[in-house]
Design an enzyme around this catalytic site. Structure first.
Site, PDB file in Angstrom:
ATOM      1  N   CYS A  90      -4.892   8.160   8.930  1.00  0.00           N
ATOM      2  CA  CYS A  90      -5.195   7.630  10.266  1.00  0.00           C
ATOM      3  C   CYS A  90      -5.058   8.701  11.334  1.00  0.00           C
ATOM      4  CB  CYS A  90      -4.243   6.475  10.580  1.00  0.00           C
ATOM      5  SG  CYS A  90      -4.742   4.957   9.797  1.00  0.00           S
ATOM      6  N   ARG A 140       0.410  14.989  12.573  1.00  0.00           N
ATOM      7  CA  ARG A 140       0.856  14.804  11.195  1.00  0.00           C
ATOM      8  C   ARG A 140       1.001  16.113  10.412  1.00  0.00           C
ATOM      9  NH1 ARG A 140      -1.623   9.202   8.940  1.00  0.00           N
ATOM     10  NH2 ARG A 140       0.474   8.969   8.140  1.00  0.00           N
ATOM     11  N   ARG A 196      -8.981   0.101   4.117  1.00  0.00           N
ATOM     12  CA  ARG A 196      -8.106   1.100   3.486  1.00  0.00           C
ATOM     13  C   ARG A 196      -6.769   0.467   3.121  1.00  0.00           C
ATOM     14  NH1 ARG A 196      -6.549   5.410   7.149  1.00  0.00           N
ATOM     15  NH2 ARG A 196      -5.154   5.665   5.393  1.00  0.00           N
ATOM     16  N   ASP A 216       3.948   0.909  11.956  1.00  0.00           N
ATOM     17  CA  ASP A 216       2.733   0.327  11.367  1.00  0.00           C
ATOM     18  C   ASP A 216       2.485  -1.115  11.806  1.00  0.00           C
ATOM     19  OD1 ASP A 216       2.264   2.674  10.071  1.00  0.00           O
ATOM     20  OD2 ASP A 216       2.735   1.959   8.059  1.00  0.00           O
ATOM     21  N   LYS A 242       0.838  -1.206   0.000  1.00  0.00           N
ATOM     22  CA  LYS A 242       0.000   0.000   0.000  1.00  0.00           C
ATOM     23  C   LYS A 242       0.873   1.256   0.000  1.00  0.00           C
ATOM     24  CE  LYS A 242      -2.590   2.665   3.480  1.00  0.00           C
ATOM     25  NZ  LYS A 242      -1.479   3.470   4.029  1.00  0.00           N
ATOM     26  N   ASN A 243       1.863   1.281   0.893  1.00  0.00           N
ATOM     27  CA  ASN A 243       2.633   2.518   1.064  1.00  0.00           C
ATOM     28  C   ASN A 243       3.656   2.747  -0.033  1.00  0.00           C
ATOM     29  OD1 ASN A 243       1.150   3.231   3.225  1.00  0.00           O
ATOM     30  ND2 ASN A 243       2.694   2.743   4.783  1.00  0.00           N
TER      31      ASN A 243
HETATM   32  C1  UD1 Z   1       4.152   7.113   6.105  1.00  0.00           C
HETATM   33  C2  UD1 Z   1       3.208   5.942   5.948  1.00  0.00           C
HETATM   34  C3  UD1 Z   1       2.669   5.503   7.302  1.00  0.00           C
HETATM   35  C4  UD1 Z   1       3.838   5.202   8.246  1.00  0.00           C
HETATM   36  C5  UD1 Z   1       4.797   6.381   8.312  1.00  0.00           C
HETATM   37  C6  UD1 Z   1       6.043   6.098   9.123  1.00  0.00           C
HETATM   38  C7  UD1 Z   1       2.241   6.363   3.773  1.00  0.00           C
HETATM   39  C8  UD1 Z   1       1.018   6.683   2.998  1.00  0.00           C
HETATM   40  N1  UD1 Z   1       2.091   6.341   5.100  1.00  0.00           N
HETATM   41  O1  UD1 Z   1       3.397   8.185   6.656  1.00  0.00           O
HETATM   42  O2  UD1 Z   1       1.888   4.330   7.124  1.00  0.00           O
HETATM   43  O3  UD1 Z   1       3.324   4.969   9.546  1.00  0.00           O
HETATM   44  O4  UD1 Z   1       5.229   6.743   6.975  1.00  0.00           O
HETATM   45  O5  UD1 Z   1       6.686   4.961   8.661  1.00  0.00           O
HETATM   46  O6  UD1 Z   1       3.293   6.099   3.201  1.00  0.00           O
HETATM   47  N2  UD1 Z   1       6.456  14.855  10.414  1.00  0.00           N
HETATM   48  C9  UD1 Z   1       6.582  16.200  10.735  1.00  0.00           C
HETATM   49  N3  UD1 Z   1       6.501  17.102   9.714  1.00  0.00           N
HETATM   50  C10 UD1 Z   1       6.332  16.729   8.411  1.00  0.00           C
HETATM   51  C11 UD1 Z   1       6.215  15.359   8.108  1.00  0.00           C
HETATM   52  C12 UD1 Z   1       6.287  14.436   9.131  1.00  0.00           C
HETATM   53  O7  UD1 Z   1       6.746  16.569  11.904  1.00  0.00           O
HETATM   54  O8  UD1 Z   1       6.284  17.614   7.542  1.00  0.00           O
HETATM   55  C13 UD1 Z   1       6.520  13.854  11.514  1.00  0.00           C
HETATM   56  C14 UD1 Z   1       5.212  13.091  11.667  1.00  0.00           C
HETATM   57  O9  UD1 Z   1       4.281  13.805  12.430  1.00  0.00           O
HETATM   58  C15 UD1 Z   1       5.695  11.838  12.344  1.00  0.00           C
HETATM   59  C16 UD1 Z   1       7.070  11.611  11.705  1.00  0.00           C
HETATM   60  O10 UD1 Z   1       7.457  12.855  11.154  1.00  0.00           O
HETATM   61  O11 UD1 Z   1       5.843  12.057  13.714  1.00  0.00           O
HETATM   62  C17 UD1 Z   1       7.076  10.564  10.615  1.00  0.00           C
HETATM   63  O12 UD1 Z   1       6.104  10.869   9.641  1.00  0.00           O
HETATM   64  P1  UD1 Z   1       6.273  10.458   8.116  1.00  0.00           P
HETATM   65  O13 UD1 Z   1       7.438   9.524   7.969  1.00  0.00           O
HETATM   66  O14 UD1 Z   1       6.237  11.682   7.288  1.00  0.00           O
HETATM   67  O15 UD1 Z   1       4.954   9.604   7.876  1.00  0.00           O
HETATM   68  P2  UD1 Z   1       3.979   9.669   6.652  1.00  0.00           P
HETATM   69  O16 UD1 Z   1       4.754   9.881   5.386  1.00  0.00           O
HETATM   70  O17 UD1 Z   1       2.849  10.575   6.966  1.00  0.00           O
END
Ligand code: UD1
Length: 417
Positions: free
Chosen positions: A118, A123, A398, A306, A22-23
């Site tokens: 989620c 986020r 999802r 995850d 999925k990711n």
């Molecule tokens: C992706 C995955 C999700 C997984 C996560 C971490 C997808 C669609 N989803 O989510 O399933 O749990 O990686 O492996 O691929 N953060 C900030 N600022 C930002 C971006 C992120 O502070 O601009 C923080 C987030 O709040 C979180 C951490 O960084 O605490 C990691 O987030 P991130 O790796 O970006 O996760 P996603 O890409 O949203």
């Protein structure tokens, strides 16, 4: 609203094939907008998040054909596409954020409603916007709308404060079509990032360092179409391995990359499960009661956030006290209150859960709080005494294609109502 009815207590036996990740798939769908001609993706899971990404593509003008039986997806965005995504569907999933990078790179401007996904924490998108600005874009976030615009995009040196998966993906797309060289330090190293970079490279991108902490990207004027097979879903595969272990069964998960699951496999072995691996499969056997283990989630190659929710019911039935510490998201223990209804002895202490193992769980009526939380309730129900209902399974769907069919094929008594 659909729900599962599950009769617990049956050891799972047999084998389960994984879906495509999925990711990975969701980001590849957005990145297909960078190609000047048609892209074909294979092994694309027919799950709700993928269908939503496809819907967004269609709404902005791309031509899409998805054969759900064959898991084959063709995307043709040669014609004009709108860079503005103001359909509420964009706020239903986090992955829609990847359209931001794809459209900024392609159209030099974009606007999109703040993404959803989620309910596991705040986020934010600051790393994405800061990175876009470094590459020359103006960005704003007002009234729930993210906007970016760039007269020109130029390669830069960027340091990510945290190895964010989504920011790594977005900045890689923009840097690929920017002028000159971009170096991004402290990037995510997840297998899905490697798959993503491999896909872009097949389309003509010049990227080095995928799977390490540093990406070096030389901008190119355009990308061409390609055919690409999505990597196996390590989180889905891992969930089924835990299902095998929690039911005291003997299960083989096929079409996975064992190396992608190493942190999980190590913990399952530490808990007392027997694991055997081959090139593209992992078998698990669990006899007798498992033992407590401690887990701390981390970016890859650490234990995946995850998969921590799915480990909670397993450890709730293990002998001894386990601690799971979540370091990636701030609010990721929402399934705990449901598990308590089944007799689990779990307390939340800040960013950790302390799990005191009990001998058995009892069936109950449960509500999925989110995607992985819902999966953890299904696992608990498979192991519990008696019958359970798991509601709000649109969260589960999802990310898991035909979960009930796959589990039923291994002997589980599960029906989707
Ligand atoms: C992706 C995955 C999700 C997984 C996560 C971490 C997808 C669609 N989803 O989510 O399933 O749990 O990686 O492996 O691929 N953060 C900030 N600022 C930002 C971006 C992120 O502070 O601009 C923080 C987030 O709040 C979180 C951490 O960084 O605490 C990691 O987030 P991130 O790796 O970006 O996760 P996603 O890409 O949203």
């Amino acid at each position: 609203m659909s729900y599962y009815i599950i009769e617990g207590g049956i050891p799972l036996k047999g084998s389960i094939h994984t879906q495509g990740a999925k990711n990975s798939a969701v980001h590849l769908i957005a990145a297909s907008l960078l190609a000047k001609d048609e892209v074909t993706l294979e092994n694309v899971p027919a799950i709700a998040d993928v269908l939503k990404m496809i819907k967004i593509l269609e709404k902005i003008g791309a031509k899409v054909a998805f054969d759900q039986q064959k898991h084959s997806l063709s995307i043709d965005s040669r014609g004009p596409v709108s860079p503005h995504i103001i359909d509420p569907i964009a706020s239903e999933l986090r992955a829609s954020l990847s359209f931001l990078g794809a459209l900024l790179a392609r159209e030099r401007e974009t606007s999109i409603l703040f993404p959803g996904g989620c309910n596991i924490g705040s986020r934010p998108v600051d790393f994405h916007l800061k990175g876009f600005s470094a590459l020359g874009a103006e960005t704003s976030l007002e009234h729930g709308l993210i906007q970016t615009k760039a007269a020109r995009l130029t390669g830069k040196r960027i340091y990510l404060d945290y190895p964010s998966v989504g920011a790594t993906i977005n900045l890689t797309m923009v840097a690929t079509l920017a002028k000159g060289e971009t170096i991004i330090e402290n990037v995510a190293e997840e297998p899905e990032i490697v798959d993503f970079c491999n896909f872009l490279k097949k389309m003509g991108a010049k990227i080095k360092g995928a799977g390490t902490k540093r990406l070096c990207i030389k901008g190119v004027p355009y990308l061409h179409g390609t055919k690409h097979r999505v990597i196996p879903d390590r989180i889905e595969g891992g969930t089924y391995l835990i299902a095998g272990a929690i039911t005291g069964g003997e299960l083989t998960v096929k079409e996975i990359v064992p190396q992608h699951l190493e942190p999980l496999l190590v913990k399952l072995q530490e808990a007392g499960a027997q694991i055997t691996q081959a090139k593209d499969r992992v078998s698990i056997k669990a006899k007798g009661r498992l033992k407590a283990v401690n887990i701390k989630t981390m970016p890859y190659p650490g234990f995946p956030t995850d998969l921590q929710n799915q480990m909670i019911p397993l450890l709730a039935l293990a002998e001894g006290t386990s601690v799971i510490t979540e370091t990636v998201f701030e609010n990721r223990f929402l399934s705990v209150s449901e598990l308590r209804k089944m007799g689990a002895n779990i307390r939340i202490e800040g960013q950790s859960v302390v799990i005191q193992g009990v001998e058995s769980l009892t069936g109950a009526k449960l509500a999925s709080p989110n995607l992985r939380g819902g999966a953890s309730l299904v696992l608990a129900a498979l192991a519990a005494n008696g019958s359970s209902e798991v509601h709000d399974i649109e969260h589960v769907e999802r990310g898991y294609e035909k979960m009930e069919e796959k589990l039923r094929g291994s002997g589980a008594k599960i029906r989707r109502i």
